[in-house]
Design an enzyme around this catalytic site. Structure first.
Site, mmCIF file in Angstrom:
data_model
loop_
_atom_site.group_PDB
_atom_site.id
_atom_site.type_symbol
_atom_site.label_atom_id
_atom_site.label_comp_id
_atom_site.label_asym_id
_atom_site.label_seq_id
_atom_site.Cartn_x
_atom_site.Cartn_y
_atom_site.Cartn_z
ATOM 1 N N LYS A 76 0.796 -1.233 0.000
ATOM 2 C CA LYS A 76 0.000 0.000 0.000
ATOM 3 C C LYS A 76 0.826 1.280 0.000
ATOM 4 O O LYS A 76 0.398 2.304 -0.526
ATOM 5 C CB LYS A 76 -0.934 0.005 1.211
ATOM 6 C CG LYS A 76 -2.145 -0.903 1.096
ATOM 7 C CD LYS A 76 -3.256 -0.233 0.321
ATOM 8 C CE LYS A 76 -4.560 -1.009 0.437
ATOM 9 N NZ LYS A 76 -5.675 -0.309 -0.171
ATOM 10 N N ASP A 123 -7.969 0.174 6.793
ATOM 11 C CA ASP A 123 -8.114 -1.082 7.528
ATOM 12 C C ASP A 123 -6.760 -1.549 8.060
ATOM 13 O O ASP A 123 -6.675 -2.575 8.718
ATOM 14 C CB ASP A 123 -8.694 -2.166 6.610
ATOM 15 C CG ASP A 123 -10.096 -1.819 6.158
ATOM 16 O OD1 ASP A 123 -10.270 -1.544 4.955
ATOM 17 O OD2 ASP A 123 -11.008 -1.799 6.994
#
Length: 404
Positions: A76, A123
């Protein structure tokens, strides 16, 4: 009895494909140049699972292993860091090619630009990436996590110096909270990997950042004699990663793209629901979005990605949690001679799905519709390593989410 996998072939009408250019080869090259300027940068492994391919009856099986990315255990950071660089470049009236790590960490940059505060909802992995990049570049980060988020993921973000909270909200509501706070903050900006009407520029930059991973994988495949994968299986939450990978490989092979299969957690299968409806319009999934695949627990699609996916994806798949759990176990305990891949809950769903498709004749129609056979060269992305150690042990050691 285990819950069945749901799938649908893509019959949606095509759009004018305006968003495909977001993932143009020059845009991805800029992102890869930026990432390569970091002293922590190295190309993550492409693990070749020849034994598993032979066992399942495939021509080749390759797993891009993002557990090694920047020491952060997940891909990410590629998106958040490049979006921050593009934002700073735009604010300064400069080109992103000037935004190298050395410049962004220099005294001259601090005098010229100062500090911004980057807000995000996560998350786990995206927030950690934003926090890490902000910390390395001398910027500030504020991160909101949805209810049910794990303590190890919270701690990893806090370790990077970000202000981090777990809210009594689902992921999509955390996004709205972060956006509202950014708007009220001087030099505040939201760095989110989902797009909505009026918020499209930064998500497109995040997608370009993810393109570094796809670009590396394409180079690595060529190095082992695979000019083009025949199939690319890619997981999706809001769809930013999926849109990035599908967009990049479509631009790389415009005349003969691979077949793309997009996989989601069944509890948050908004893209699958859109494909099932078949009219080309995105759909939303509400509720708590409870799934083992925390990184995919997103119920509202990225509008930029959706446009790419509806035009170029062969099939959309809604996966119960056991699919990911089995994938984790198969990668962690490989066929003799294959490398071990430590893959987390959101990273292993592709392995679990490809195994089920090849081994179970219940899915023969699906397998045949996408042409999976002994000649197929399949590319998977293990997007995270062991990012939640307690959950990982429960799945690998204790057999949680059994497949019988």
């Amino acid at each position: 009895m285990k819950e069945a996998i749901k799938w649908t072939v893509n019959h949606m009408p095509k759009s004018d494909d305006r968003q495909l250019d977001v993932m143009s080869l020059p845009n991805v090259a800029k992102a890869r140049f930026f990432h390569s300027s970091f002293p922590q940068y190295s190309i993550t492994p492409l693990d070749q699972l020849s034994g598993m391919a032979a066992y399942l009856g495939l021509g080749g099986l390759f797993v891009k292993n993002e557990a090694h990315r920047f020491g952060l255990n997940a891909f990410k950071v590629l998106g958040g860091s490049f979006a921050m660089a593009r934002y700073i470049a735009q604010e300064m009236g400069r080109d992103v090619s000037e935004m190298t790590y050395d410049y962004l960490t220099s005294e001259a940059f601090r005098r010229e630009f100062g500090q911004a505060t980057f807000f995000t909802a996560t998350d786990g992995n995206h927030g950690r990436g934003v926090a890490w990049a902000a910390h390395k570049l001398g910027q500030k980060a504020v991160v909101h996590m949805p209810k049910g988020s794990s303590k190890p993921r919270f701690d990893n973000i806090a370790k990077e110096g970000a202000q981090v909270t777990i809210e009594e909200l689902n992921y999509d509501d955390c996004v709205r909270l972060a956006a509202a706070e950014a708007e009220r903050t001087e030099h505040g900006v939201i760095v989110q990997d989902t797009a909505w009407d009026g918020y499209e520029e930064i998500p497109s930059w995040i997608m370009q950042g993810y393109g570094t991973m796809a670009s590396e994988a394409a180079d690595q495949l060529r190095q082992v004699g695979v000019n083009r994968p025949t199939h690319v299986f890619i997981q999706a939450g809001v769809g930013s990663l999926a849109g990035a990978v599908v967009g990049y490989f479509t631009n790389l092979f415009p005349n003969d793209p691979p077949k793309f299969i997009v996989m989601e957690a069944m509890a948050a299968d908004c893209l699958y629901q859109g494909a099932l409806a078949g009219d080309g319009k995105p759909r939303k999934v509400d509720g708590d979005l409870r799934t083992i695949m925390a990184g995919l627990a997103c119920g509202e699609p990225n509008t930029i990605s959706w446009d790419i996916l509806r035009n170029h994806v062969s099939a959309f798949v809604s996966c119960p949690d056991w699919v990911s759990a089995r994938g984790m176990r198969m990668l962690a305990v490989p066929v003799k001679g294959d490398p071990t891949v430590i893959s987390g809950e959101s990273g292993a769903v592709g392995m679990g799905l490809i195994a089920e498709l090849m081994e179970n004749d219940w899915y023969r129609e699906f397998r045949e519709s996408i042409g999976l056979d002994r000649f197929s060269q399949v590319l998977l992305f293990s997007t995270e390593g062991n990012t939640d150690p307690l959950k990982f042990r429960k799945v690998i050691w204790d057999g949680e989410y059994a497949t019988v």
